[in-house]
Write a protein that holds these residues in place. Structure first.
Motif, PDB file in Angstrom:
ATOM      1  N   ASP A 141      31.627  -6.641  16.645  1.00  0.00           N
ATOM      2  CA  ASP A 141      33.008  -7.106  16.534  1.00  0.00           C
ATOM      3  C   ASP A 141      33.412  -7.936  17.749  1.00  0.00           C
ATOM      4  N   PRO A 142      34.142  -9.057  17.522  1.00  0.00           N
ATOM      5  CA  PRO A 142      34.673  -9.840  18.637  1.00  0.00           C
ATOM      6  C   PRO A 142      35.623  -9.002  19.481  1.00  0.00           C
ATOM      7  N   PRO A 143      35.726  -9.274  20.783  1.00  0.00           N
ATOM      8  CA  PRO A 143      35.126 -10.416  21.497  1.00  0.00           C
ATOM      9  C   PRO A 143      33.715 -10.157  22.015  1.00  0.00           C
ATOM     10  N   SER A 144      33.114  -9.029  21.640  1.00  0.00           N
ATOM     11  CA  SER A 144      31.802  -8.675  22.175  1.00  0.00           C
ATOM     12  C   SER A 144      30.692  -9.506  21.536  1.00  0.00           C
ATOM     13  N   VAL A 145      29.560  -9.578  22.239  1.00  0.00           N
ATOM     14  CA  VAL A 145      28.343 -10.213  21.742  1.00  0.00           C
ATOM     15  C   VAL A 145      27.163  -9.341  22.160  1.00  0.00           C
ATOM     16  N   ILE A 146      25.990  -9.659  21.637  1.00  0.00           N
ATOM     17  CA  ILE A 146      24.752  -9.083  22.161  1.00  0.00           C
ATOM     18  C   ILE A 146      24.174 -10.089  23.137  1.00  0.00           C
ATOM     19  N   GLU A 147      24.072  -9.688  24.391  1.00  0.00           N
ATOM     20  CA  GLU A 147      23.604 -10.602  25.428  1.00  0.00           C
ATOM     21  C   GLU A 147      22.119 -10.327  25.691  1.00  0.00           C
ATOM     22  N   GLY A 148      21.296 -11.102  25.015  1.00  0.00           N
ATOM     23  CA  GLY A 148      19.860 -10.936  25.104  1.00  0.00           C
ATOM     24  C   GLY A 148      19.198 -11.806  24.070  1.00  0.00           C
ATOM     25  N   ILE A 149      17.867 -11.700  23.953  1.00  0.00           N
ATOM     26  CA  ILE A 149      17.149 -12.453  22.931  1.00  0.00           C
ATOM     27  C   ILE A 149      16.423 -11.533  21.958  1.00  0.00           C
ATOM     28  N   ALA A 150      16.394 -10.230  22.255  1.00  0.00           N
ATOM     29  CA  ALA A 150      15.753  -9.278  21.348  1.00  0.00           C
ATOM     30  C   ALA A 150      16.328  -7.893  21.581  1.00  0.00           C
ATOM     31  N   PRO A 151      16.494  -7.116  20.516  1.00  0.00           N
ATOM     32  CA  PRO A 151      16.830  -5.700  20.695  1.00  0.00           C
ATOM     33  C   PRO A 151      15.579  -4.916  21.053  1.00  0.00           C
ATOM     34  N   MET A 152      15.748  -3.636  21.393  1.00  0.00           N
ATOM     35  CA  MET A 152      14.636  -2.690  21.425  1.00  0.00           C
ATOM     36  C   MET A 152      14.699  -1.885  20.136  1.00  0.00           C
ATOM     37  N   TRP A 153      13.538  -1.485  19.644  1.00  0.00           N
ATOM     38  CA  TRP A 153      13.449  -0.841  18.332  1.00  0.00           C
ATOM     39  C   TRP A 153      12.492   0.333  18.477  1.00  0.00           C
ATOM     40  N   VAL A 154      13.034   1.532  18.691  1.00  0.00           N
ATOM     41  CA  VAL A 154      12.209   2.664  19.098  1.00  0.00           C
ATOM     42  C   VAL A 154      12.885   3.962  18.664  1.00  0.00           C
ATOM     43  N   ASP A 155      12.097   4.991  18.410  1.00  0.00           N
ATOM     44  CA  ASP A 155      12.647   6.318  18.116  1.00  0.00           C
ATOM     45  C   ASP A 155      13.105   6.939  19.429  1.00  0.00           C
ATOM     46  N   PHE A 156      14.377   6.763  19.742  1.00  0.00           N
ATOM     47  CA  PHE A 156      14.929   7.231  21.005  1.00  0.00           C
ATOM     48  C   PHE A 156      15.509   8.632  20.884  1.00  0.00           C
ATOM     49  N   ILE A 164      18.038   1.204  17.433  1.00  0.00           N
ATOM     50  CA  ILE A 164      18.136  -0.180  17.897  1.00  0.00           C
ATOM     51  C   ILE A 164      18.989  -0.186  19.160  1.00  0.00           C
ATOM     52  N   ILE A 165      18.429  -0.697  20.251  1.00  0.00           N
ATOM     53  CA  ILE A 165      19.107  -0.692  21.548  1.00  0.00           C
ATOM     54  C   ILE A 165      19.379  -2.134  21.975  1.00  0.00           C
ATOM     55  N   VAL A 166      20.633  -2.426  22.322  1.00  0.00           N
ATOM     56  CA  VAL A 166      21.017  -3.769  22.741  1.00  0.00           C
ATOM     57  C   VAL A 166      21.948  -3.692  23.948  1.00  0.00           C
ATOM     58  N   THR A 167      22.136  -4.846  24.593  1.00  0.00           N
ATOM     59  CA  THR A 167      23.143  -4.999  25.635  1.00  0.00           C
ATOM     60  C   THR A 167      24.366  -5.671  25.015  1.00  0.00           C
ATOM     61  N   ARG A 168      25.479  -4.938  24.947  1.00  0.00           N
ATOM     62  CA  ARG A 168      26.722  -5.475  24.381  1.00  0.00           C
ATOM     63  C   ARG A 168      27.636  -5.905  25.526  1.00  0.00           C
ATOM     64  N   SER A 169      28.137  -7.131  25.458  1.00  0.00           N
ATOM     65  CA  SER A 169      28.923  -7.693  26.554  1.00  0.00           C
ATOM     66  C   SER A 169      30.204  -8.324  26.029  1.00  0.00           C
ATOM     67  N   ASP A 170      31.225  -8.339  26.896  1.00  0.00           N
ATOM     68  CA  ASP A 170      32.436  -9.099  26.599  1.00  0.00           C
ATOM     69  C   ASP A 170      33.094  -9.533  27.898  1.00  0.00           C
ATOM     70  N   VAL A 171      34.117 -10.364  27.768  1.00  0.00           N
ATOM     71  CA  VAL A 171      34.720 -10.998  28.931  1.00  0.00           C
ATOM     72  C   VAL A 171      35.494 -10.016  29.799  1.00  0.00           C
ATOM     73  N   ASN A 172      35.922  -8.900  29.248  1.00  0.00           N
ATOM     74  CA  ASN A 172      36.719  -7.941  30.004  1.00  0.00           C
ATOM     75  C   ASN A 172      35.886  -6.846  30.664  1.00  0.00           C
ATOM     76  N   GLN A 173      34.930  -6.298  29.936  1.00  0.00           N
ATOM     77  CA  GLN A 173      34.177  -5.144  30.417  1.00  0.00           C
ATOM     78  C   GLN A 173      32.774  -5.477  30.907  1.00  0.00           C
ATOM     79  N   GLY A 174      32.321  -6.703  30.702  1.00  0.00           N
ATOM     80  CA  GLY A 174      30.942  -7.005  31.064  1.00  0.00           C
ATOM     81  C   GLY A 174      29.987  -6.328  30.113  1.00  0.00           C
TER      82      GLY A 174
END
Length: 335
Positions: A141-156, A164-174
């Motif tokens: 959901d906006p304003p967030s994005v996934i900041e990266g080029i690939a997720p991780m895909w592992v039984d965590f 599925i593990i990603v880095t989620r970023s936005d202008v307010n929270q980083g």
């Protein structure tokens, strides 16, 4: 250039083709001890990422087209899915020949530290058997994005299903680390940096814990303070258990997100993370002990690290490591 590494050292070997498009990460394939680079067979392939091989004999290749389509090639184009892929997305493949990739490019978060100011607005899961089709799209959901080029895909979580593990970023929270299940539900999230235009570079999931516990490792603000962080999943939270400053895993403005490795580099039975120091003049091995994150040992590089790190595992568990320097030298450590 290609090199064969053994316990006796290393030697240069021929490889074909000798060139890839500028900006394309090389994908190495070895058949009967003969190395080659895998190129996308279609003329419309994106030059910012590499294809993946679903099957070797007969060959079945998947690549991303310039228009964001996902193309499956079986001697000829056999399927094309409109997925709106990130131009530099890395395609992940699991044991069931399913594909996972970042999709829906957006400019709503213009941090621009990973080669351009376009990030992903979604994650797409594709089945290729028996018929290629999109089976899940996880929308960020906006304003967030996934900041990266690939997720991780592992039984965590240890339930036998991949997360599925990603880095989620936005202008307010980083940036913060977020774990989703394959149905799109949010399983857990780590702390946000609390300031926009600050990034976390996800590195690996492995048994980093002092007793072999499964943990996730990233680098907090690799361009500023460079703090290696060890996380563990506790309920619906990703909790940081140990930190070690003074390291980096990325050169700002590049798409090289592979400047770190996980493995048992000293043969003590514990998995460590290997990555450059903040000045990129050394490689450091960081382990998570009962006393916290510690620098186990370091290696001088003899110059400034400029490439990804790569490794070769030998029978018996020893590991050789290679890295390129800014002066054009390839440095290889052989046990």
């Amino acid at each position: 250039m290609a090199f064969h590494v053994s316990g006796d050292g290393y030697r240069q070997v021929d490889i074909s083709p000798e060139q890839v498009p500028p900006g394309m990460p090389p994908l190495l394939q070895v058949k009967e001890d003969v190395p080659s680079l895998v190129l996308a067979p279609g003329a419309d392939a994106s030059p910012l990422t590499h294809p993946v091989v679903l099957r070797e004999d007969p060959e079945r290749i998947v690549y991303l087209a310039n228009n964001g389509d996902l193309v499956i090639w079986d001697g000829d184009e056999s399927a094309r899915l409109t997925v709106n892929a990130l131009p530099d997305a890395r395609i992940l493949v699991d044991e069931r020949q399913r594909l996972l990739l970042l999709t829906d490019p957006t400019g709503r978060y213009d941090h621009g530290v990973l080669g351009d100011d376009i990030e992903a607005g979604s994650i797409t899961l594709v089945e290729t058997q028996p018929v290629p089709k999109v089976v899940q799209k996880i929308i960020i959901d906006p304003p967030s994005v996934i900041e990266g080029i690939a997720p991780m895909w592992v039984d965590f979580t240890g339930d036998g299903m991949r997360e599925i593990i990603v880095t989620r970023s936005d202008v307010n929270q980083g940036a913060q680390t977020v774990v989703f299940n394959e149905d799109g539900g949010e399983v857990a999230a780590g702390p946000s940096i609390g300031l926009g235009y600050r990034w976390r570079n996800q590195l690996a999931v492995a048994p980093f814990g002092p007793h072999g516990e499964l943990e996730f490792v990233d680098v907090l603000t690799p361009h500023i303070s460079g703090v290696v962080e060890f996380y563990r999943l506790l309920g619906n939270r990703l909790e940081i258990l140990a930190q070690q400053p003074g390291f980096t895993s990325h050169v700002i403005g590049t798409r090289n997100l592979d400047m770190a490795l996980a493995g048992d580099f000293d043969g003590d039975g514990q998995v460590e993370v290997l990555l450059p120091s903040q000045d990129r003049l050394e490689l450091g091995v960081i382990s998570h002990t009962l006393d916290g994150a510690q620098v186990a040992w370091s290696l001088p590089v003899g110059g400034i690290v400029s490439t990804n790190l790569t490794a070769v595992s030998f029978p018996g568990g020893s590991i050789a490591v290679g890295v390129g320097r800014e002066d054009g030298v390839l440095r290889v450590w052989v046990p």
